[in-house]
Design a protein around this motif. Sequence first.
Motif, PDB file in Angstrom:
ATOM      1  N   GLU A  89       0.733  -1.353  -0.107  1.00  0.00           N
ATOM      2  CA  GLU A  89       0.166   0.369   0.234  1.00  0.00           C
ATOM      3  C   GLU A  89       1.067   0.944  -0.243  1.00  0.00           C
ATOM      4  O   GLU A  89       0.221   2.330  -1.051  1.00  0.00           O
ATOM      5  CB  GLU A  89      -0.795   0.096   1.322  1.00  0.00           C
ATOM      6  N   TYR A  90       1.902   1.242   0.843  1.00  0.00           N
ATOM      7  CA  TYR A  90       2.668   2.005   0.931  1.00  0.00           C
ATOM      8  C   TYR A  90       3.274   2.603  -0.604  1.00  0.00           C
ATOM      9  O   TYR A  90       4.516   3.425  -0.961  1.00  0.00           O
ATOM     10  CB  TYR A  90       4.390   2.354   1.993  1.00  0.00           C
ATOM     11  N   GLY A  91       3.663   1.417  -1.043  1.00  0.00           N
ATOM     12  CA  GLY A  91       4.974   1.749  -2.936  1.00  0.00           C
ATOM     13  C   GLY A  91       3.542   2.368  -3.292  1.00  0.00           C
ATOM     14  O   GLY A  91       3.999   2.790  -4.532  1.00  0.00           O
ATOM     15  N   ILE A  92       2.101   2.024  -3.491  1.00  0.00           N
ATOM     16  CA  ILE A  92       1.044   2.231  -4.287  1.00  0.00           C
ATOM     17  C   ILE A  92       1.134   4.038  -4.148  1.00  0.00           C
ATOM     18  O   ILE A  92       1.201   4.973  -5.444  1.00  0.00           O
ATOM     19  CB  ILE A  92      -0.186   1.385  -4.224  1.00  0.00           C
ATOM     20  N   GLN A  93       1.344   4.355  -3.013  1.00  0.00           N
ATOM     21  CA  GLN A  93       0.874   5.587  -2.921  1.00  0.00           C
ATOM     22  C   GLN A  93       2.445   6.640  -3.039  1.00  0.00           C
ATOM     23  O   GLN A  93       2.308   7.740  -3.611  1.00  0.00           O
ATOM     24  CB  GLN A  93       0.893   5.982  -0.650  1.00  0.00           C
ATOM     25  N   LEU A  94       3.309   5.612  -2.412  1.00  0.00           N
ATOM     26  CA  LEU A  94       4.638   6.502  -3.451  1.00  0.00           C
ATOM     27  C   LEU A  94       4.597   7.109  -4.831  1.00  0.00           C
ATOM     28  O   LEU A  94       5.154   7.447  -5.333  1.00  0.00           O
ATOM     29  CB  LEU A  94       5.651   5.074  -2.314  1.00  0.00           C
ATOM     30  N   LYS A  95       4.614   5.651  -5.341  1.00  0.00           N
ATOM     31  CA  LYS A  95       4.953   5.169  -7.173  1.00  0.00           C
ATOM     32  C   LYS A  95       3.761   7.499  -7.328  1.00  0.00           C
ATOM     33  O   LYS A  95       3.878   7.625  -8.477  1.00  0.00           O
ATOM     34  CB  LYS A  95       3.810   4.919  -6.808  1.00  0.00           C
ATOM     35  N   GLU A  96       2.569   7.067  -6.415  1.00  0.00           N
ATOM     36  CA  GLU A  96       1.212   8.421  -6.997  1.00  0.00           C
ATOM     37  C   GLU A  96       1.904   9.310  -6.573  1.00  0.00           C
ATOM     38  O   GLU A  96       1.875  10.628  -7.730  1.00  0.00           O
ATOM     39  CB  GLU A  96      -0.120   8.033  -6.413  1.00  0.00           C
ATOM     40  N   LYS A  97       2.742   9.553  -6.038  1.00  0.00           N
ATOM     41  CA  LYS A  97       3.494  10.994  -5.266  1.00  0.00           C
ATOM     42  C   LYS A  97       4.492  11.064  -6.453  1.00  0.00           C
ATOM     43  O   LYS A  97       4.774  12.581  -6.781  1.00  0.00           O
ATOM     44  CB  LYS A  97       3.992  11.433  -4.283  1.00  0.00           C
ATOM     45  N   GLN A  98       5.439  10.451  -6.792  1.00  0.00           N
ATOM     46  CA  GLN A  98       6.590  10.557  -7.845  1.00  0.00           C
ATOM     47  C   GLN A  98       5.903  10.384  -8.792  1.00  0.00           C
ATOM     48  O   GLN A  98       6.486  11.799 -10.015  1.00  0.00           O
ATOM     49  CB  GLN A  98       6.976   9.093  -7.723  1.00  0.00           C
ATOM     50  N   LYS A  99       4.643  10.613  -9.257  1.00  0.00           N
ATOM     51  CA  LYS A  99       3.517  10.755 -10.851  1.00  0.00           C
ATOM     52  C   LYS A  99       3.827  12.283 -10.573  1.00  0.00           C
ATOM     53  O   LYS A  99       3.776  12.434 -11.582  1.00  0.00           O
ATOM     54  CB  LYS A  99       2.768   9.755 -11.384  1.00  0.00           C
ATOM     55  N   ALA A 100       2.901  12.107  -9.781  1.00  0.00           N
ATOM     56  CA  ALA A 100       2.445  14.180  -9.719  1.00  0.00           C
ATOM     57  C   ALA A 100       3.901  14.616  -9.766  1.00  0.00           C
ATOM     58  O   ALA A 100       3.866  15.405 -10.141  1.00  0.00           O
ATOM     59  CB  ALA A 100       1.823  14.445  -8.607  1.00  0.00           C
ATOM     60  N   LYS A 101       5.136  14.516  -9.200  1.00  0.00           N
ATOM     61  CA  LYS A 101       5.744  15.307  -8.761  1.00  0.00           C
ATOM     62  C   LYS A 101       6.555  15.440 -10.430  1.00  0.00           C
ATOM     63  O   LYS A 101       7.385  16.460 -10.860  1.00  0.00           O
ATOM     64  CB  LYS A 101       7.573  15.106  -7.838  1.00  0.00           C
ATOM     65  N   ALA A 102       6.812  14.105 -11.460  1.00  0.00           N
ATOM     66  CA  ALA A 102       7.290  14.197 -12.504  1.00  0.00           C
ATOM     67  C   ALA A 102       6.194  15.248 -13.060  1.00  0.00           C
ATOM     68  O   ALA A 102       7.535  15.826 -14.169  1.00  0.00           O
ATOM     69  CB  ALA A 102       6.950  12.758 -12.829  1.00  0.00           C
ATOM     70  N   ILE A 103       5.386  14.949 -13.266  1.00  0.00           N
ATOM     71  CA  ILE A 103       4.282  15.601 -14.250  1.00  0.00           C
ATOM     72  C   ILE A 103       4.553  17.037 -14.329  1.00  0.00           C
ATOM     73  O   ILE A 103       4.518  17.477 -15.371  1.00  0.00           O
ATOM     74  CB  ILE A 103       3.202  14.770 -14.189  1.00  0.00           C
ATOM     75  N   TYR A 104       4.520  17.339 -12.751  1.00  0.00           N
ATOM     76  CA  TYR A 104       4.604  19.035 -12.756  1.00  0.00           C
ATOM     77  C   TYR A 104       6.171  19.615 -12.695  1.00  0.00           C
ATOM     78  O   TYR A 104       6.458  20.360 -13.139  1.00  0.00           O
ATOM     79  CB  TYR A 104       4.023  19.084 -11.434  1.00  0.00           C
ATOM     80  N   GLY A 105       6.909  18.946 -12.558  1.00  0.00           N
ATOM     81  CA  GLY A 105       8.137  19.140 -12.434  1.00  0.00           C
ATOM     82  C   GLY A 105       8.707  20.059 -11.155  1.00  0.00           C
ATOM     83  O   GLY A 105       9.566  20.480 -11.527  1.00  0.00           O
ATOM     84  N   VAL A 106       8.428  19.283 -10.150  1.00  0.00           N
ATOM     85  CA  VAL A 106       8.333  19.488  -8.990  1.00  0.00           C
ATOM     86  C   VAL A 106       9.492  18.583  -8.141  1.00  0.00           C
ATOM     87  O   VAL A 106       9.256  17.747  -7.927  1.00  0.00           O
ATOM     88  CB  VAL A 106       7.404  20.180  -8.289  1.00  0.00           C
ATOM     89  N   LEU A 107      10.144  18.875  -7.505  1.00  0.00           N
ATOM     90  CA  LEU A 107      11.689  18.946  -6.023  1.00  0.00           C
ATOM     91  C   LEU A 107      10.399  18.117  -5.408  1.00  0.00           C
ATOM     92  O   LEU A 107       9.382  18.835  -4.932  1.00  0.00           O
ATOM     93  CB  LEU A 107      12.757  18.660  -6.717  1.00  0.00           C
ATOM     94  N   GLU A 108      11.167  17.632  -4.513  1.00  0.00           N
ATOM     95  CA  GLU A 108       9.895  16.639  -3.110  1.00  0.00           C
ATOM     96  C   GLU A 108      10.216  17.930  -2.147  1.00  0.00           C
ATOM     97  O   GLU A 108       8.640  18.020  -1.912  1.00  0.00           O
ATOM     98  CB  GLU A 108      11.445  15.866  -2.301  1.00  0.00           C
ATOM     99  N   LYS A 109      11.148  18.274  -1.422  1.00  0.00           N
ATOM    100  CA  LYS A 109      10.693  19.444  -0.749  1.00  0.00           C
ATOM    101  C   LYS A 109       9.841  20.917  -0.725  1.00  0.00           C
ATOM    102  O   LYS A 109       9.212  21.185  -0.274  1.00  0.00           O
ATOM    103  CB  LYS A 109      12.350  20.532  -1.099  1.00  0.00           C
ATOM    104  N   GLN A 110       9.811  21.308  -2.561  1.00  0.00           N
ATOM    105  CA  GLN A 110       9.304  21.930  -2.981  1.00  0.00           C
ATOM    106  C   GLN A 110       7.482  21.137  -2.626  1.00  0.00           C
ATOM    107  O   GLN A 110       6.875  22.055  -3.043  1.00  0.00           O
ATOM    108  CB  GLN A 110       9.421  22.361  -4.268  1.00  0.00           C
ATOM    109  N   PHE A 111       7.739  20.275  -3.243  1.00  0.00           N
ATOM    110  CA  PHE A 111       6.134  19.420  -3.560  1.00  0.00           C
ATOM    111  C   PHE A 111       5.654  19.378  -2.040  1.00  0.00           C
ATOM    112  O   PHE A 111       4.509  19.534  -2.244  1.00  0.00           O
ATOM    113  CB  PHE A 111       6.349  17.862  -4.198  1.00  0.00           C
ATOM    114  N   ARG A 112       6.600  19.041  -1.148  1.00  0.00           N
ATOM    115  CA  ARG A 112       6.147  19.190   0.199  1.00  0.00           C
ATOM    116  C   ARG A 112       5.440  20.128   1.050  1.00  0.00           C
ATOM    117  O   ARG A 112       4.096  20.432   2.006  1.00  0.00           O
ATOM    118  CB  ARG A 112       6.948  18.930   1.526  1.00  0.00           C
ATOM    119  N   ARG A 113       5.861  21.345   0.163  1.00  0.00           N
ATOM    120  CA  ARG A 113       5.647  22.170   1.273  1.00  0.00           C
ATOM    121  C   ARG A 113       4.280  23.349   0.244  1.00  0.00           C
ATOM    122  O   ARG A 113       3.362  23.399   1.138  1.00  0.00           O
ATOM    123  CB  ARG A 113       6.438  23.487   0.353  1.00  0.00           C
TER     124      ARG A 113
END
Length: 202
Positions: free
Chosen positions: A47-71
Motif C-alpha cells: 500500500e505504501y509503495g502504491i502511494q509513493l508511486k502516485e506521489k512520484q508520478k505527480a512530481k514527475a508530471i509537474y516537474g517539482v522536487l520533493e522539498k517544494q512538493f512537500r511545501r
Amino acid sequence: MARYIGPKTKIARIFGEAIFGADKYLDRKNFPPGQHGLARKRKKVSEYGIQLKEKQKAKAIYGVLEKQFRRTFEEAARLGGITGANLLILLESRLDNVVYRMGIAPTRAAARQLVSHRHITVNGEVLNIPSYRVKAGEVIGVREKSKSLEVIAGAVASANSSRYSWIEWNKETMSGRFIQKPERSEITENINEQLIVELYSK
C-alpha cells in the motif's frame, strides 16, 4: 538543482503511461525499464509503495522536487476543504505550468526554462521564478524581444489553449489571462491525489 534530464520515456515506462504527452517509444515498450523488463519477477507492491508511486508520478508530471512538493502539500492542507484537490490546483497555478497550458511552450520543462531565462512577463514585468503562484486576473505574456524565438513561435502555432476554461489566450499578442484557479474536475492529469494525502498523513 538535481533535476532529471534523461530520456522522458524511461520515466513514463516506470508508471506505465504517457505522463509527458504522446510517446511513440512508450507504445512499443510499454513495460518497466531494466535489463529483463517484464521477465523479471516483481513482488506485489505494498500500500505504501502504491502511494509513493502516485506521489512520484505527480512530481514527475509537474516537474517539482520533493522539498517544494512537500511545501505545496502543507499549504494545500492549510487552505481547508479537500487537501488533495487543493494540491493539484496549487500545482496548476504555478507560472511554469500556466505558460505550458497557454501553449507558449511545448512541455512543462520547456516552460520552466523560458521563465528562468527571462522570456516571460507577468502583468508586463519580466518574472523568472517558475514556482510563482499566478493569481486570478494576472496577464501572462511573452517578452517582446523573445516573440520570434523558434521554440515559442512553434509552440504557439500548434497550441490549442482554448480547451482550458480558466485561461484566456490571444495568439496575436502572445499574451493571456489567468481567469481563475481551475476546479479539480477540470484538471485532466491522471493523478489519484487521495493516495498522496494518505502517504503524507502517515
